[in-house]
Design a protein around this motif. Structure first.
Motif, mmCIF file in Angstrom:
data_model
loop_
_atom_site.group_PDB
_atom_site.id
_atom_site.type_symbol
_atom_site.label_atom_id
_atom_site.label_comp_id
_atom_site.label_asym_id
_atom_site.label_seq_id
_atom_site.Cartn_x
_atom_site.Cartn_y
_atom_site.Cartn_z
ATOM 1 N N CYS A 72 0.853 -1.185 0.000
ATOM 2 C CA CYS A 72 0.000 0.000 0.000
ATOM 3 C C CYS A 72 0.891 1.237 0.000
ATOM 4 O O CYS A 72 2.123 1.149 0.037
ATOM 5 N N THR A 73 0.218 2.381 0.002
ATOM 6 C CA THR A 73 0.915 3.656 -0.055
ATOM 7 C C THR A 73 0.307 4.583 0.989
ATOM 8 O O THR A 73 -0.812 4.362 1.436
ATOM 9 N N CYS A 88 -6.451 -1.107 3.373
ATOM 10 C CA CYS A 88 -5.154 -1.782 3.299
ATOM 11 C C CYS A 88 -4.937 -2.725 4.478
ATOM 12 O O CYS A 88 -4.224 -3.719 4.367
ATOM 13 N N PHE A 89 -5.566 -2.414 5.617
ATOM 14 C CA PHE A 89 -5.268 -3.131 6.850
ATOM 15 C C PHE A 89 -6.471 -3.847 7.455
ATOM 16 O O PHE A 89 -6.295 -4.835 8.157
ATOM 17 N N LEU A 90 -7.686 -3.338 7.222
ATOM 18 C CA LEU A 90 -8.852 -3.807 7.960
ATOM 19 C C LEU A 90 -9.909 -4.405 7.048
ATOM 20 O O LEU A 90 -10.077 -3.980 5.899
ATOM 21 N N GLU A 229 -1.007 -1.839 -4.698
ATOM 22 C CA GLU A 229 0.165 -1.050 -4.354
ATOM 23 C C GLU A 229 -0.085 0.452 -4.346
ATOM 24 O O GLU A 229 0.611 1.184 -3.659
ATOM 25 N N THR A 230 -1.050 0.930 -5.110
ATOM 26 C CA THR A 230 -1.300 2.374 -5.144
ATOM 27 C C THR A 230 -2.465 2.781 -4.259
ATOM 28 O O THR A 230 -2.757 3.970 -4.149
ATOM 29 N N GLU A 231 -3.126 1.833 -3.623
ATOM 30 C CA GLU A 231 -4.198 2.191 -2.700
ATOM 31 C C GLU A 231 -3.614 2.953 -1.515
ATOM 32 O O GLU A 231 -2.605 2.567 -0.947
ATOM 33 N N GLY A 232 -4.268 4.037 -1.147
ATOM 34 C CA GLY A 232 -3.769 4.887 -0.077
ATOM 35 C C GLY A 232 -2.924 6.045 -0.565
ATOM 36 O O GLY A 232 -2.531 6.912 0.224
ATOM 37 N N ASN A 265 -12.040 6.198 -11.057
ATOM 38 C CA ASN A 265 -11.467 5.785 -9.785
ATOM 39 C C ASN A 265 -11.989 6.688 -8.678
ATOM 40 O O ASN A 265 -12.359 7.841 -8.920
ATOM 41 N N LEU A 266 -12.021 6.184 -7.451
ATOM 42 C CA LEU A 266 -12.549 6.935 -6.320
ATOM 43 C C LEU A 266 -11.433 7.282 -5.338
ATOM 44 O O LEU A 266 -10.645 6.416 -4.958
ATOM 45 N N HIS A 267 -11.409 8.543 -4.941
ATOM 46 C CA HIS A 267 -10.451 9.042 -3.954
ATOM 47 C C HIS A 267 -11.258 9.662 -2.816
ATOM 48 O O HIS A 267 -12.010 10.617 -3.042
ATOM 49 N N THR A 268 -11.120 9.137 -1.616
ATOM 50 C CA THR A 268 -11.877 9.648 -0.476
ATOM 51 C C THR A 268 -11.482 11.095 -0.178
ATOM 52 O O THR A 268 -10.293 11.407 -0.068
ATOM 53 N N ARG A 269 -12.475 11.964 -0.039
ATOM 54 C CA ARG A 269 -12.224 13.377 0.231
ATOM 55 C C ARG A 269 -11.652 13.562 1.635
ATOM 56 O O ARG A 269 -12.141 12.964 2.600
#
Length: 308
Positions: A72-73, A88-90, A229-232, A265-269
């Motif tokens: 993750c990133t 990534c973790f939960l 790998e690019t999540e986060g 793609n979705l990016h959390t605000r």
């Protein structure tokens, strides 16, 4: 009888004509993705010292040689906190997917595979002490997470923090995001590239994904994005008018949460959850149980003094 049949036939033909017109009026969403391959050719490979807030989150995959591979990133936002994706973790039940002892957060590095050094040099390796996640996390909703690390970052020309947005703004334009891709066919590691991403209006996102996009910024789909790998990773924008924006570094407006193929793609605000991020980043994150314990202790102290 004949006249009623004629009226019925006319009505049927009218409905068919209207349906045909409605079908022709449906927007051709494929047009939105025409320039993806052209835009991707302008991706720039990141050099060490650029995008200093960027960190890789590594997972141990070879215990004997202490080899790690990125999973993750994240983004440095304070001296000992990293903002990333909770997914990534939960799990959705907030159970850990990976043991924290097998994870490392590393700044000042651009490789997706690495070996843990004995001492910090350019690279700075940190362990995760605690993960703060949002109360109503259900992927991809409420997908922000903050990592508290065991040591503070040493800010320098290779590692530094980035300001995060204070305002929840709706805008469409070009922002900067990360992609990972191999530069050679035989390489087992990937290089980090920064690429321009077109941000879609919220209404367009909702029409394409048939879901609410209130919590997200949506960007164009890029085939080379890796869902693991690019999540986060951070979505960085410039000239937004946000008071937190840095003149040269821009402002972190989103965290990559969900990568789709041929869909936005979705990016959390971050601006939407600015208060939560600030509380978790500064350590002032006291839940209901904590408040009850504090009140209980205060009452006990008061009663003890009263009867002494």
């Amino acid at each position: 009888m004949v006249s009623s049949i004629r009226v019925f036939i006319v009505l049927i033909l009218s409905l068919i004509h209207l349906s045909y017109n409605d079908f022709n009026n449906v927007p051709k969403v494929k047009v939105i993705y025409q320039n993806i391959t052209v835009r991707e050719t302008f991706a720039k490979k990141i050099k060490l010292g650029q995008w200093r807030h960027h960190v890789f989150i590594y997972r141990l995959y070879n215990k004997r040689q202490l080899l790690y591979r990125s999973c993750c990133t994240g983004n440095i936002i304070t001296e000992d906190r990293v903002l990333t994706s909770a997914h990534c973790f939960l799990t959705n039940r907030k159970r850990l997917k990976i043991k924290l002892k097998d994870l490392r957060v590393v700044g000042g590095i651009l490789s997706t595979t690495a070996r843990e050094p004995i001492e910090d040099d350019v690279q700075q390796w940190r362990k995760i002490q605690h993960i703060y996640s949002q109360k109503f996390f259900r992927f991809p909703a409420f997908n922000l997470a903050i990592l508290r690390l065991n040591k503070m970052w040493v800010f320098n020309q290779f590692v530094n923090k980035i300001p995060y947005s204070k305002l929840n703004q709706n805008f469409d334009g070009i922002c900067s995001g990360f992609i990972l891709k191999s530069t050679t066919s035989w390489s087992s590691t990937k290089s980090v590239f920064v690429v321009e991403m077109q941000i879609y209006p919220q209404r367009t996102c909702e029409q394409l994904l048939l879901r609410s996009c209130e919590q997200y910024y949506s960007s164009e789909s890029i085939p080379t994005l890796s869902s693991t790998e690019t999540e986060g990773a951070g979505l960085v924008c410039f000239q937004t008018g946000d008071p937190a924006e840095h003149e040269t570094d821009g402002v972190l407006v989103g965290v990559t949460s969900l990568m789709n193929k041929n869909l936005p793609n979705l990016h959390t605000r971050i601006g939407l959850f600015h208060d939560w991020v600030t509380n978790a980043a500064t350590g002032h994150n006291c839940n209901a149980l904590c408040i009850v314990l504090i009140i209980d202790c205060a009452i006990c102290m008061f009663v003890n003094r009263l009867f002494m």
